[in-house]
Design a protein around this motif. Sequence first.
Motif, PDB file in Angstrom:
ATOM      1  N   ASN A  45      28.306  42.441  33.533  1.00 53.35           N
ATOM      2  CA  ASN A  45      29.552  41.872  32.985  1.00 53.35           C
ATOM      3  C   ASN A  45      30.179  40.953  34.015  1.00 53.35           C
ATOM      4  OD1 ASN A  45      29.478  45.107  32.540  1.00 53.35           O
ATOM      5  ND2 ASN A  45      29.805  44.047  30.603  1.00 53.35           N
ATOM      6  N   SER A  46      31.120  40.145  33.558  1.00 49.27           N
ATOM      7  CA  SER A  46      31.771  39.154  34.416  1.00 49.27           C
ATOM      8  C   SER A  46      32.570  39.813  35.530  1.00 49.27           C
ATOM      9  CB  SER A  46      32.734  38.302  33.588  1.00 49.27           C
ATOM     10  OG  SER A  46      32.053  37.720  32.517  1.00 49.27           O
ATOM     11  N   SER A  47      32.833  39.038  36.571  1.00 52.36           N
ATOM     12  CA  SER A  47      33.661  39.539  37.681  1.00 52.36           C
ATOM     13  C   SER A  47      34.106  38.386  38.557  1.00 52.36           C
ATOM     14  CB  SER A  47      32.856  40.526  38.526  1.00 52.36           C
ATOM     15  OG  SER A  47      33.537  40.812  39.730  1.00 52.36           O
ATOM     16  N   LEU A  48      35.309  38.485  39.073  1.00 56.41           N
ATOM     17  CA  LEU A  48      35.770  37.580  40.123  1.00 56.41           C
ATOM     18  C   LEU A  48      35.974  38.399  41.405  1.00 56.41           C
ATOM     19  CD1 LEU A  48      38.510  34.811  39.865  1.00 56.41           C
ATOM     20  CD2 LEU A  48      38.453  36.376  41.778  1.00 56.41           C
ATOM     21  N   ARG A  49      36.917  39.351  41.360  1.00 57.83           N
ATOM     22  CA  ARG A  49      37.274  40.132  42.553  1.00 57.83           C
ATOM     23  C   ARG A  49      36.156  41.018  43.069  1.00 57.83           C
ATOM     24  NH1 ARG A  49      41.410  38.569  39.917  1.00 57.83           N
ATOM     25  NH2 ARG A  49      40.008  39.003  38.213  1.00 57.83           N
ATOM     26  N   THR A  50      35.537  41.779  42.174  1.00 56.39           N
ATOM     27  CA  THR A  50      34.550  42.763  42.628  1.00 56.39           C
ATOM     28  C   THR A  50      33.393  42.063  43.316  1.00 56.39           C
ATOM     29  OG1 THR A  50      35.210  44.160  40.795  1.00 56.39           O
ATOM     30  CG2 THR A  50      33.083  44.648  41.829  1.00 56.39           C
ATOM     31  N   ARG A  51      32.967  40.978  42.703  1.00 56.28           N
ATOM     32  CA  ARG A  51      31.844  40.226  43.251  1.00 56.28           C
ATOM     33  C   ARG A  51      32.168  39.671  44.636  1.00 56.28           C
ATOM     34  NH1 ARG A  51      28.064  35.965  40.183  1.00 56.28           N
ATOM     35  NH2 ARG A  51      27.150  35.063  42.041  1.00 56.28           N
ATOM     36  N   VAL A 109      26.326  48.239  41.066  1.00 57.97           N
ATOM     37  CA  VAL A 109      26.099  47.894  39.657  1.00 57.97           C
ATOM     38  C   VAL A 109      27.398  47.913  38.862  1.00 57.97           C
ATOM     39  CG1 VAL A 109      25.388  50.258  39.087  1.00 57.97           C
ATOM     40  CG2 VAL A 109      24.751  48.398  37.565  1.00 57.97           C
ATOM     41  N   ARG A 110      27.576  46.862  38.064  1.00 58.69           N
ATOM     42  CA  ARG A 110      28.692  46.805  37.111  1.00 58.69           C
ATOM     43  C   ARG A 110      28.126  46.848  35.704  1.00 58.69           C
ATOM     44  NH1 ARG A 110      34.119  43.197  36.635  1.00 58.69           N
ATOM     45  NH2 ARG A 110      34.708  44.864  38.053  1.00 58.69           N
ATOM     46  N   SER A 111      28.502  47.859  34.971  1.00 57.33           N
ATOM     47  CA  SER A 111      28.061  48.005  33.581  1.00 57.33           C
ATOM     48  C   SER A 111      29.181  48.654  32.782  1.00 57.33           C
ATOM     49  CB  SER A 111      26.795  48.868  33.546  1.00 57.33           C
ATOM     50  OG  SER A 111      26.433  49.129  32.220  1.00 57.33           O
ATOM     51  N   ARG A 146      34.604  54.602  34.815  1.00 55.61           N
ATOM     52  CA  ARG A 146      35.406  54.567  36.053  1.00 55.61           C
ATOM     53  C   ARG A 146      35.268  53.248  36.786  1.00 55.61           C
ATOM     54  NH1 ARG A 146      33.077  59.687  35.944  1.00 55.61           N
ATOM     55  NH2 ARG A 146      34.454  61.459  36.360  1.00 55.61           N
ATOM     56  N   HIS A 147      36.285  52.976  37.629  1.00 59.06           N
ATOM     57  CA  HIS A 147      36.236  51.794  38.504  1.00 59.06           C
ATOM     58  C   HIS A 147      36.750  52.234  39.889  1.00 59.06           C
ATOM     59  CE1 HIS A 147      36.098  47.805  39.883  1.00 59.06           C
ATOM     60  NE2 HIS A 147      36.981  47.204  39.113  1.00 59.06           N
ATOM     61  N   PRO A 148      35.919  52.993  40.619  1.00 58.54           N
ATOM     62  CA  PRO A 148      36.424  53.668  41.822  1.00 58.54           C
ATOM     63  C   PRO A 148      36.796  52.741  42.980  1.00 58.54           C
ATOM     64  CG  PRO A 148      34.048  54.020  41.581  1.00 58.54           C
ATOM     65  CD  PRO A 148      34.517  53.363  40.329  1.00 58.54           C
ATOM     66  N   LEU A 149      36.121  51.604  43.152  1.00 56.50           N
ATOM     67  CA  LEU A 149      36.523  50.683  44.233  1.00 56.50           C
ATOM     68  C   LEU A 149      37.919  50.134  43.960  1.00 56.50           C
ATOM     69  CD1 LEU A 149      33.272  48.616  44.955  1.00 56.50           C
ATOM     70  CD2 LEU A 149      34.359  50.268  46.481  1.00 56.50           C
ATOM     71  N   GLN A 150      38.228  49.924  42.670  1.00 59.48           N
ATOM     72  CA  GLN A 150      39.568  49.477  42.288  1.00 59.48           C
ATOM     73  C   GLN A 150      40.590  50.571  42.588  1.00 59.48           C
ATOM     74  OE1 GLN A 150      40.589  46.366  40.927  1.00 59.48           O
ATOM     75  NE2 GLN A 150      42.523  47.251  41.540  1.00 59.48           N
ATOM     76  N   SER A 151      40.297  51.784  42.163  1.00 65.35           N
ATOM     77  CA  SER A 151      41.269  52.879  42.345  1.00 65.35           C
ATOM     78  C   SER A 151      41.509  53.163  43.818  1.00 65.35           C
ATOM     79  CB  SER A 151      40.775  54.150  41.659  1.00 65.35           C
ATOM     80  OG  SER A 151      40.390  53.878  40.342  1.00 65.35           O
ATOM     81  N   HIS A 279      48.674  45.526  38.929  1.00 62.32           N
ATOM     82  CA  HIS A 279      47.665  45.374  37.878  1.00 62.32           C
ATOM     83  C   HIS A 279      46.351  45.033  38.571  1.00 62.32           C
ATOM     84  CE1 HIS A 279      45.357  43.786  34.511  1.00 62.32           C
ATOM     85  NE2 HIS A 279      46.204  44.400  33.707  1.00 62.32           N
ATOM     86  N   CYS A 280      45.248  45.547  38.060  1.00 64.86           N
ATOM     87  CA  CYS A 280      43.961  45.329  38.735  1.00 64.86           C
ATOM     88  C   CYS A 280      43.487  43.886  38.647  1.00 64.86           C
ATOM     89  CB  CYS A 280      42.916  46.272  38.157  1.00 64.86           C
ATOM     90  SG  CYS A 280      42.522  45.944  36.428  1.00 64.86           S
ATOM     91  N   LEU A 281      44.014  43.127  37.671  1.00 66.46           N
ATOM     92  CA  LEU A 281      43.585  41.762  37.377  1.00 66.46           C
ATOM     93  C   LEU A 281      42.115  41.769  36.895  1.00 66.46           C
ATOM     94  CD1 LEU A 281      45.107  39.772  40.413  1.00 66.46           C
ATOM     95  CD2 LEU A 281      46.218  40.432  38.254  1.00 66.46           C
ATOM     96  N   PRO A 282      41.700  40.878  36.016  1.00 68.03           N
ATOM     97  CA  PRO A 282      42.472  39.768  35.469  1.00 68.03           C
ATOM     98  C   PRO A 282      43.545  40.250  34.486  1.00 68.03           C
ATOM     99  CG  PRO A 282      40.393  39.961  34.289  1.00 68.03           C
ATOM    100  CD  PRO A 282      40.353  40.982  35.397  1.00 68.03           C
ATOM    101  N   VAL A 283      44.670  39.525  34.468  1.00 73.17           N
ATOM    102  CA  VAL A 283      45.760  39.922  33.590  1.00 73.17           C
ATOM    103  C   VAL A 283      46.143  38.762  32.675  1.00 73.17           C
ATOM    104  CG1 VAL A 283      47.696  39.253  35.129  1.00 73.17           C
ATOM    105  CG2 VAL A 283      47.979  41.173  33.545  1.00 73.17           C
ATOM    106  N   ASN A 307      43.085  44.198  48.914  1.00 74.00           N
ATOM    107  CA  ASN A 307      42.610  45.507  49.396  1.00 74.00           C
ATOM    108  C   ASN A 307      41.261  45.907  48.813  1.00 74.00           C
ATOM    109  OD1 ASN A 307      44.482  46.227  51.352  1.00 74.00           O
ATOM    110  ND2 ASN A 307      45.930  47.035  49.833  1.00 74.00           N
ATOM    111  N   ARG A 308      40.762  45.148  47.857  1.00 72.69           N
ATOM    112  CA  ARG A 308      39.410  45.426  47.347  1.00 72.69           C
ATOM    113  C   ARG A 308      38.363  45.229  48.443  1.00 72.69           C
ATOM    114  NH1 ARG A 308      38.194  45.329  42.015  1.00 72.69           N
ATOM    115  NH2 ARG A 308      36.176  45.902  42.888  1.00 72.69           N
ATOM    116  N   GLU A 309      38.602  44.292  49.314  1.00 67.60           N
ATOM    117  CA  GLU A 309      37.675  44.081  50.437  1.00 67.60           C
ATOM    118  C   GLU A 309      37.680  45.315  51.350  1.00 67.60           C
ATOM    119  OE1 GLU A 309      38.530  40.520  52.666  1.00 67.60           O
ATOM    120  OE2 GLU A 309      37.298  41.140  54.361  1.00 67.60           O
TER     121      GLU A 309
END
Length: 323
Positions: A45-51, A109-111, A146-151, A279-283, A307-309
């Motif tokens: 799936n798409s990503s800006l921040r995680t990638r 992996v993002r799924s 879940r999205h643990p790196l975000q949390s 907000h985790c973004l994208p918003v 802080n995702r980095e």
Amino acid sequence: MENFTNVGDIGDLRAALAEAAEVKRNRYAWDTLGRNRTMVMLFFNSSLRTRLSTQKAAQNLGMNVMVLDVAQGAWKLETERGVIMDGDRPEHLLEAVPVIGSYCDIIGVRSFASLTDKTADYGEVVLNQFIQHSGRPVVSLESATRHPLQSFADLITIEEFRRSARPKVVLTWAPHPRALPQAVPNSFAEWMRAAAALPEGGVDFVITHPRGYELAPEFVGDARVEYDQRRAFEGAEFIYAKNWSAWADPNYGKILSSDRDWMVDEAKMALTDNAFFMHCLPVRRNMIVTDGVIESPTSIVIPQAANREISAQVVLQRMLRAL
Ligand code: AN0
Ligand code: CP
């Protein structure tokens, strides 16, 4: 650390927050730890921040990084075992996963959830195939539930901005034109409940949403659910907005209400204790949140994303040390 898919994998939250603060003081202090180590990031799936943030974190540690967008250029992957592969998917995950594992030391992996097959989604069928068949530690870059790196980044952000010993943190549903997974709110709830259980420096966690948007009990646990959004906002120090589709049967994955009245606006923020907006973004502006609130001095969505980095680096350095 073997895999990173949920809050349990991070262990002691205080130790993780201390490590995050250490990384933040000098993120290049371990720049040879990942020498000659390779990470593959696979995006269904798409990503800006995680990638970008995860690639940056890996590079801070001296790793090589390869990114594959499954939808662009790779063979379409079949994920279900036992199907006759006469459709449009030329390769099965059961071959692709060990092949990818042979080229790298860590797999991300993002799924996202399908939102059509609840059993497969909540059974984490795709993520588990990576864990079982890659022979490598797996980092979730947002799975079905879940999205643990975000949390983890959210927790770091709350720790940095908190004004009180036990701030009230409110997760609020907000309207959105398309059906979205429950992964972000599930995960945020899981991490905030772990934070609420800390003997000191914890949080007071409240969830608010319209009726019908109840999250799975395994994620809500003993968290307080308040159906009156305005009442939930009273005294809050952090407002965390997110849309999600229904979890409960028979409406799994559906939009029940696009109730614009749930948008986070200035009048609702005025009910809070001068709360920070997250907000985790994208918003989607003026659906989830007004321009005014997201641009206000108490909006911390940019430091939250930054802080995702940091969260990714803590996870990757723990994995590298365990290789
Ligand atoms: C995704 C979601 O809600 O899970 C990713 C958020 C990080 N959001 C969208 O698809 C808009
Ligand atoms: N918050 C988040 O995960 O953003 P991306 O979907 O852009 O990676």
